[in-house]
Scaffold this motif. Sequence first.
Motif, mmCIF file in Angstrom:
data_model
loop_
_atom_site.group_PDB
_atom_site.id
_atom_site.type_symbol
_atom_site.label_atom_id
_atom_site.label_comp_id
_atom_site.label_asym_id
_atom_site.label_seq_id
_atom_site.Cartn_x
_atom_site.Cartn_y
_atom_site.Cartn_z
ATOM 1 N N PHE A 251 -30.268 -12.093 71.119
ATOM 2 C CA PHE A 251 -30.709 -11.002 70.928
ATOM 3 C C PHE A 251 -31.339 -9.859 70.528
ATOM 4 C CE2 PHE A 251 -27.130 -12.033 68.128
ATOM 5 C CZ PHE A 251 -26.035 -11.051 68.007
ATOM 6 N N GLY A 252 -33.104 -10.365 70.430
ATOM 7 C CA GLY A 252 -34.094 -9.689 70.877
ATOM 8 C C GLY A 252 -34.358 -9.347 72.522
ATOM 9 N N ARG A 253 -33.644 -10.075 73.337
ATOM 10 C CA ARG A 253 -34.179 -10.330 74.751
ATOM 11 C C ARG A 253 -33.071 -9.194 75.508
ATOM 12 N NH1 ARG A 253 -35.624 -16.268 76.634
ATOM 13 N NH2 ARG A 253 -33.862 -16.511 76.089
ATOM 14 N N GLY A 254 -31.745 -8.380 74.561
ATOM 15 C CA GLY A 254 -30.448 -7.951 74.870
ATOM 16 C C GLY A 254 -29.933 -9.272 75.862
ATOM 17 N N ASP A 255 -29.331 -9.590 75.377
ATOM 18 C CA ASP A 255 -29.096 -10.850 76.615
ATOM 19 C C ASP A 255 -27.312 -10.508 75.623
ATOM 20 O OD1 ASP A 255 -30.780 -12.031 77.301
ATOM 21 O OD2 ASP A 255 -30.742 -13.833 76.104
ATOM 22 N N TYR A 256 -27.152 -10.462 74.663
ATOM 23 C CA TYR A 256 -25.568 -9.962 74.486
ATOM 24 C C TYR A 256 -24.812 -9.096 75.617
ATOM 25 C CZ TYR A 256 -28.153 -5.515 72.411
ATOM 26 O OH TYR A 256 -28.470 -4.654 72.518
ATOM 27 N N LEU A 257 -26.086 -7.796 76.205
ATOM 28 C CA LEU A 257 -25.581 -7.470 77.276
ATOM 29 C C LEU A 257 -24.676 -7.808 77.995
ATOM 30 C CD1 LEU A 257 -28.192 -4.921 77.369
ATOM 31 C CD2 LEU A 257 -25.736 -4.187 76.104
ATOM 32 N N ARG A 258 -24.638 -9.158 78.184
ATOM 33 C CA ARG A 258 -24.756 -9.709 79.678
ATOM 34 C C ARG A 258 -23.180 -10.619 78.983
ATOM 35 N NH1 ARG A 258 -28.678 -13.856 79.551
ATOM 36 N NH2 ARG A 258 -27.801 -15.247 81.272
ATOM 37 N N PHE A 259 -22.510 -10.664 77.391
ATOM 38 C CA PHE A 259 -21.613 -10.937 77.632
ATOM 39 C C PHE A 259 -20.278 -9.576 77.199
ATOM 40 C CE2 PHE A 259 -24.364 -14.277 77.622
ATOM 41 C CZ PHE A 259 -24.417 -15.399 77.595
ATOM 42 N N ASP A 260 -18.807 -10.357 76.914
ATOM 43 C CA ASP A 260 -17.462 -9.649 76.248
ATOM 44 C C ASP A 260 -17.656 -9.683 74.854
ATOM 45 O OD1 ASP A 260 -17.092 -8.444 79.183
ATOM 46 O OD2 ASP A 260 -16.396 -10.379 79.591
ATOM 47 N N GLY A 261 -18.101 -10.520 74.656
ATOM 48 C CA GLY A 261 -18.103 -11.049 72.867
ATOM 49 C C GLY A 261 -19.261 -12.175 72.405
ATOM 50 N N VAL A 262 -19.548 -12.306 70.716
ATOM 51 C CA VAL A 262 -20.026 -12.797 70.551
ATOM 52 C C VAL A 262 -20.160 -13.554 69.595
ATOM 53 C CG1 VAL A 262 -22.230 -13.082 69.550
ATOM 54 C CG2 VAL A 262 -23.061 -11.690 71.765
ATOM 55 N N LEU A 263 -19.729 -15.201 69.177
ATOM 56 C CA LEU A 263 -19.131 -15.584 68.052
ATOM 57 C C LEU A 263 -20.060 -16.357 67.720
ATOM 58 C CD1 LEU A 263 -17.033 -16.571 66.772
ATOM 59 C CD2 LEU A 263 -16.833 -18.641 67.742
#
Length: 373
Positions: A251-263
């Motif tokens: 989350f700190g590096r913004g990697d979530y923006l590369r995915f459609d969902g986070v489990l």
Amino acid sequence: MEQEKKIRVAITHGDTNGIGYELILKALEDMTILELFTPIIYGSPKVAAYHAKALGIEAQFSIINEASEAQDNRLNILNCFGEDEVKVDLGEPTDISASAAKRALDKAIEDYRQGLFDVLVTAPVNRSTIESFNGHCDYLQRQLDSQTQGISLLVNEDVRVGLVTNNVAIKDIAEAITKQKIVEKAQLMHQALRRDLRLSNPRIAVMSLNPRCGEDGALGEEEQEIISPAIEELAAQGIQAFGPYAADNFFGRGDYLRFDGVLAMYHDQGLTPFKTIDPFSGVRFTSGLPIVRTAPAQGPCFAQAGRNQADATSMRNAIYLAIDVWRNRQTYDEPLQNPLPKLYHEKRDESEKVRFRSAPGKKGAQEGEEPKE
């Protein structure tokens, strides 16, 4: 040409001592929103008027006793209490306010069984004061006798978060996480992203449980023994699941923006970054059940009740998302309702040529004969 029927949105009022009515009244304050849908507020006209007066909001309700009486282009409020009085103590969770929340929800569920509305939006409740209530997702599943399992997703413009465990004490989380549970939750999330949010080939990031992904077992073995094998099984099923990822860097590096969902593995691991990224517009969405249910991603916020401080963006987004999901399900399910008939039959003997047949009830190619153009 017959006019298309407006979607009917049921909205339960939540805990009557919290910010539920403030969210509802503010979200529906601009009457042009009623061009999109017909709202049916399950609650109390007297309590609604009390909150409107306390907040200085002008609201004109059409009071109805049955959902079938709801009118388009009007703010319909369904009286769930008859002549009963509901005492309001703003900012104080009480047995009365909890009972009022449950009564409105039960009435909405009863009406849903009769097909009197299309989607459900729930205002916040205080879970701890409602007996035998472990959240809307669990309650709806039990009350509707659903054979399918539901999953709650948190949705905003940047990220969609699902939880492997929810409402579990920190000391019990590790024991509650199993390979099978991760697989099941990821499958539900994958289906929700495809059917409800119309993402054709979603990418799902799976979080680790321990700091720094367990550091090869030095800080815990769940990543090696449970999470990674679950991801491998999901990949074998054709689900694009990746990880495990350490939550701080992810989350700190913004990697979530590369995915459609986070489990995420547990409540705070998913909700803390979710609400940090966008504290006001998030929506909680229950997928996997027959009913479409959304809610603003916030609690009853008793400290704000009656002070005109609540931001209604999340409630407005919850309504919009419920409508979008309902429409997405229609378009996703429609082609599956009348599948094309089989065009050929494969014999077990591989030397046998494929034999074509005509569709049932139509004249055309005979068995063993190629159909003509």
